[in-house]
Design a protein around this motif. Structure first.
Motif, PDB file in Angstrom:
ATOM      1  N   LEU A 126       0.784  -1.369   0.210  1.00 22.70           N
ATOM      2  CA  LEU A 126       0.125   0.052  -0.242  1.00 22.70           C
ATOM      3  C   LEU A 126       0.458   1.230  -0.332  1.00 22.70           C
ATOM      4  CD1 LEU A 126      -2.844  -1.091   2.770  1.00 22.70           C
ATOM      5  CD2 LEU A 126      -3.341  -1.032  -0.357  1.00 22.70           C
ATOM      6  N   TRP A 127       2.022   0.871   0.581  1.00 19.42           N
ATOM      7  CA  TRP A 127       3.055   2.516   1.115  1.00 19.42           C
ATOM      8  C   TRP A 127       3.451   2.954  -0.170  1.00 19.42           C
ATOM      9  CZ3 TRP A 127       7.493   2.687   5.092  1.00 19.42           C
ATOM     10  CH2 TRP A 127       8.389   3.431   4.413  1.00 19.42           C
ATOM     11  N   TYR A 128       3.976   1.925  -1.199  1.00 20.59           N
ATOM     12  CA  TYR A 128       5.187   1.694  -2.322  1.00 20.59           C
ATOM     13  C   TYR A 128       3.121   2.271  -3.513  1.00 20.59           C
ATOM     14  CZ  TYR A 128       7.984   1.080  -5.842  1.00 20.59           C
ATOM     15  OH  TYR A 128       8.247   1.314  -7.361  1.00 20.59           O
ATOM     16  N   ARG A 129       2.537   1.342  -3.599  1.00 20.07           N
ATOM     17  CA  ARG A 129       1.557   1.782  -4.601  1.00 20.07           C
ATOM     18  C   ARG A 129       0.852   3.540  -4.040  1.00 20.07           C
ATOM     19  NH1 ARG A 129      -4.539  -1.023  -5.399  1.00 20.07           N
ATOM     20  NH2 ARG A 129      -5.369   0.097  -6.603  1.00 20.07           N
ATOM     21  N   TRP A 149       5.618   4.701  10.849  1.00 21.32           N
ATOM     22  CA  TRP A 149       4.790   3.571  10.961  1.00 21.32           C
ATOM     23  C   TRP A 149       3.983   2.581  11.581  1.00 21.32           C
ATOM     24  CZ3 TRP A 149       8.078   4.686  15.553  1.00 21.32           C
ATOM     25  CH2 TRP A 149       8.229   5.499  15.299  1.00 21.32           C
ATOM     26  N   ALA A 150       3.685   2.075  10.908  1.00 23.36           N
ATOM     27  CA  ALA A 150       2.652   1.094  10.552  1.00 23.36           C
ATOM     28  C   ALA A 150       3.667   0.041   9.761  1.00 23.36           C
ATOM     29  CB  ALA A 150       1.676   1.203   8.823  1.00 23.36           C
ATOM     30  N   ALA A 151       4.129   0.504   9.372  1.00 21.68           N
ATOM     31  CA  ALA A 151       5.542  -0.727   9.076  1.00 21.68           C
ATOM     32  C   ALA A 151       6.740  -0.942  10.047  1.00 21.68           C
ATOM     33  CB  ALA A 151       5.971  -0.386   8.134  1.00 21.68           C
ATOM     34  N   VAL A 152       7.208  -0.078  11.160  1.00 18.38           N
ATOM     35  CA  VAL A 152       7.649  -0.177  12.000  1.00 18.38           C
ATOM     36  C   VAL A 152       6.517  -0.770  12.409  1.00 18.38           C
ATOM     37  CG1 VAL A 152       8.353   0.684  13.973  1.00 18.38           C
ATOM     38  CG2 VAL A 152       8.382   1.641  12.163  1.00 18.38           C
TER      39      VAL A 152
END
Length: 264
Positions: A126-129, A149-152
């Motif tokens: 989602l971040w990359y898109r 922060w969601a990824a962290v």
């Protein structure tokens, strides 16, 4: 760890502007503090659950995490003590999240580990898109900071489950620490002499630091019957916290971890 090889300098094409970064530059201090926060979060979570009980500990951890992230999002640029406080609270609550699934709901680590892996992959997708990059050199908007922060949080939960998985299938805490210490060299080597790009190498190493630090801290804290040094959860948590405070204090004064030019 050679930070030159794991610093994600790969940036998307575009003009460069002077924007205030919300995350630190990746230096040797970054990796040292990251490992320390993972171990401290592991033992602190277990200590709080033992002293307060699982439910109050989770509630307190959740409130502290929200408060730390509110402050992190409120500041306009990277501030060492604000950022690392948020990381510590993510570490503590990430441990609790993984433990809730296993202890509270009875989900085995063989299921929770791939679950958190899928969750992390979904965040990255989602971040990359949305942004076209996963580089931490691009964290200068609220949306990118939210993805970061969601990824962290997902990496901490994944690392906790993975570390506990290897520790309970026969490796023990010390054996797990050795395995993850060797594994963390893989992305560095793959980036330096292989085809792995800097951003992927960074996030791979970032994930592995979690079970590495947690395994070392658990090994130091647990009793001899479980293959540990029997130093205790409280003393290990305190000593690692003091080490974190020392390094973060040094960075706050020296400003050696301040990013400068940020990609628009």
């Amino acid at each position: 760890m050679a930070t030159d090889h794991l610093t994600p300098h790969t940036r998307p094409a575009g003009r460069i502007r002077h924007a205030a970064s919300k995350v630190p530059e990746v230096t040797v201090y970054f990796w040292i503090i990251k490992v320390l926060t993972t171990g401290m979060g592991e033992t602190a979570s277990d200590f709080l659950a033992h002293v307060l009980g699982p439910v109050p500990a989770v509630g307190l951890g959740g409130i502290a995490l929200v408060a730390a992230l509110v402050v992190q999002f409120a500041v306009r640029r990277y501030v060492a003590w604000v950022y690392w406080t948020a990381i510590v609270m993510v570490s503590v609550f990430g441990t609790m999240a993984a433990d809730i699934l296993h202890v509270g709901l009875g989900v085995p680590y063989t299921l929770s580990t791939p679950f958190f892996l899928v969750a992390l992959a979904a965040v990255f997708a989602l971040w990359y898109r949305s942004e076209g990059t996963l580089s931490i050199h691009s964290i200068h908007t609220r949306r990118r900071e939210a993805f970061y922060w969601a990824a962290v949080l997902a990496t901490f939960a994944l690392g906790t489950a993975a570390g506990d998985l290897t520790a309970t299938i026969g490796l023990g805490y010390l054996g797990s620490a050795v395995v993850y210490a060797a594994a963390i060299a893989v992305p560095a080597v793959a980036h330096r002499w292989g085809s792995l790009n800097a951003v992927a190498a960074f996030w791979a190493a970032y994930v592995i630091t979690r079970p590495l630090g947690a395994s070392v801290a658990d090994w130091m804290a647990v009793g001899h019957g479980r293959g540990g040094l029997a130093l205790g959860l409280g003393p290990v948590t305190l000593s690692w916290t003091v080490a974190i405070l020392g390094f973060v204090g040094y960075l706050a004064v020296s400003r050696k971890d301040i990013q400068h030019d940020v990609t628009a």
